[in-house]
Write an enzyme that holds these catalytic residues in place. Sequence first.
Site, mmCIF file in Angstrom:
data_model
loop_
_atom_site.group_PDB
_atom_site.id
_atom_site.type_symbol
_atom_site.label_atom_id
_atom_site.label_comp_id
_atom_site.label_asym_id
_atom_site.label_seq_id
_atom_site.Cartn_x
_atom_site.Cartn_y
_atom_site.Cartn_z
ATOM 1 N N HIS A 195 0.819 -1.210 0.000
ATOM 2 C CA HIS A 195 0.000 0.000 0.000
ATOM 3 C C HIS A 195 0.857 1.266 0.000
ATOM 4 O O HIS A 195 0.343 2.375 0.097
ATOM 5 C CB HIS A 195 -0.912 -0.045 1.238
ATOM 6 C CG HIS A 195 -2.045 0.918 1.225
ATOM 7 N ND1 HIS A 195 -2.220 1.883 2.207
ATOM 8 C CD2 HIS A 195 -3.073 1.087 0.353
ATOM 9 C CE1 HIS A 195 -3.315 2.577 1.949
ATOM 10 N NE2 HIS A 195 -3.848 2.136 0.829
ATOM 11 N N LYS A 239 3.323 4.405 -1.101
ATOM 12 C CA LYS A 239 3.410 5.355 -2.207
ATOM 13 C C LYS A 239 4.739 6.084 -2.070
ATOM 14 O O LYS A 239 4.844 7.082 -1.343
ATOM 15 C CB LYS A 239 2.261 6.365 -2.184
ATOM 16 C CG LYS A 239 0.888 5.758 -2.474
ATOM 17 C CD LYS A 239 0.172 5.326 -1.231
ATOM 18 C CE LYS A 239 -1.242 4.859 -1.552
ATOM 19 N NZ LYS A 239 -1.896 4.247 -0.388
ATOM 20 N N ASP A 264 17.109 10.103 -8.246
ATOM 21 C CA ASP A 264 18.570 10.265 -8.140
ATOM 22 C C ASP A 264 19.089 10.122 -6.713
ATOM 23 O O ASP A 264 20.207 10.570 -6.410
ATOM 24 C CB ASP A 264 19.007 11.628 -8.698
ATOM 25 C CG ASP A 264 18.841 11.713 -10.211
ATOM 26 O OD1 ASP A 264 18.771 10.652 -10.854
ATOM 27 O OD2 ASP A 264 18.754 12.829 -10.745
ATOM 28 N N ASP A 290 1.251 17.703 19.901
ATOM 29 C CA ASP A 290 2.004 18.584 20.807
ATOM 30 C C ASP A 290 2.926 19.584 20.116
ATOM 31 O O ASP A 290 3.951 19.997 20.692
ATOM 32 C CB ASP A 290 2.832 17.731 21.783
ATOM 33 C CG ASP A 290 1.961 17.000 22.791
ATOM 34 O OD1 ASP A 290 0.750 17.271 22.837
ATOM 35 O OD2 ASP A 290 2.508 16.144 23.520
ATOM 36 N N HIS A 296 -8.925 11.375 1.796
ATOM 37 C CA HIS A 296 -8.117 10.156 1.774
ATOM 38 C C HIS A 296 -6.806 10.350 2.529
ATOM 39 O O HIS A 296 -5.922 9.491 2.515
ATOM 40 C CB HIS A 296 -7.847 9.769 0.311
ATOM 41 C CG HIS A 296 -7.251 8.421 0.109
ATOM 42 N ND1 HIS A 296 -5.944 8.237 -0.284
ATOM 43 C CD2 HIS A 296 -7.773 7.177 0.247
ATOM 44 C CE1 HIS A 296 -5.685 6.951 -0.403
ATOM 45 N NE2 HIS A 296 -6.771 6.281 -0.078
#
Length: 485
Positions: free
Chosen positions: A214, A216, A221, A409, A402
């Site tokens: 899941h 992403k 480079d 804090d 999403h």
Amino acid sequence: MIYVHWLLLTVYVLAVVGTMIRVLMDNRQPAKTMAWMLVLMFLPLVGIILYFFFGQNTRKERLISQQSLDQLTKRSMLEFAEQKDLMLPVQHEMLIKFFASQNWALPFKDNLVDVYTDGYQFFHALLQAIAQARRHIHLDSYIFNDDELGNLLADALIAKAGQGVEVRVIYDDVGCWEVKGTFFERMRDAGIEVHGFMPVKFPAFTSKVNYRNHRKLCVIDGEVGFIGGMNIATRYVKGREVGKKKKNQEPQRRPWRDTHLRIRGGAVYGIQRAFLVDWYFVDRTLITNRRYYPEMDRLHRNNCLVQIVTSSPISQWPDMMQGYVRILLEAKQYVYIETPYFLPTEPVLLAMRTAALTGIDVRVMIPYKTDAKLVEWASRSYVHEIVSAGVKVYLYQKGFNHSKLLVSDDSLCTVGSANVDFRSFENNFEGNAFIYDSAMALRIKEVFMNDVANSVLLDDVENLNHRPFCQRLWESLVRLLSPLL
């Protein structure tokens, strides 16, 4: 003939009993164990099939050897060791050490972080970084759609491959089930190395269908890294179609809100390591060359400390979940959370209630309408439970939120792919950036407060606070399945 009937019944009973024993011996959380017991008892034959596909515990399996992990970690460890004057914030020192010891999530300082809260910002930055790539591009995405945006990105990657840039792409096989193979073959034909994560092909890997990548991630480079919640899909810039398309009218679209980060600095080593571990998983190639960990520009020295924390069903412990529990229990003032799906595990639920009952300002934001009705029903009983403990729950109304983020804090925040649900904490391969920096925490807090302006408090929604008995009963029944959703 009657003997065949009894023989089949005996075999089935033995199979069910054997499966139940296996579920018990996994020593999982009682709620999850009970959920599978109910499925096996009350769904004849179907229960065993569901367990085979979705229920097997892989946390004890060593799908990647420790030796290989050590090799893949060596370069980032060397860069970590070269850091000078590394100071850990006292209030989060134990959390940082926990992630470092259990997850090899090494803390890196001197980071510049950009926050993107919509698809236009993020994909413009991503395409610009790809255009500037000189050596390699590493992309890891749960969904890589064959749509306008997906093809635009594929064309950009193909162009860079034609210029001699190394391009590696990982997509999740289940997340891309609706994407035709020709979409990825076009990239392969152009010289791009492309792999589907844990392909679901009968009979191989069928029992792994429940364990998905899941994450992403993108690394350019070894100098620029992206991490967050956005997949490669047009809905992040155009929204998703809702309702039926009327004749001669444009379809209605529901905006998608999400959060993604661009990082420049030492933390890119952590994103690179996460990708290369996934690459070894799909390609069985150890990539450890120093050129994938170039020396960073130290001109932007600062105290922005970042850890790239990954979690998966094959790690020994549910690191991401344990980190969330620790943050909730160590908070002194507040914890604000955004998640599109709210099906918390028992430890997270207990920590959330405990924090709120001790006077900590705990706020949770979820979408008013989700894209999965079953999850929406199951989450309502959890939501009302934490509200009764003093947690403020906001329902985001401006489209579908999403976003997966947490801020606490004014000193700690995290953005990534992990939802507050069983699937992210136990079943998925996830990746989050944990950032220990007051300026960044205030920026993520501002993101949360901007979303509050487009939300309504659960207490103010009459139809959700005074639901009929049958609806509440149905939600409680669906909640039993929450560990399996």
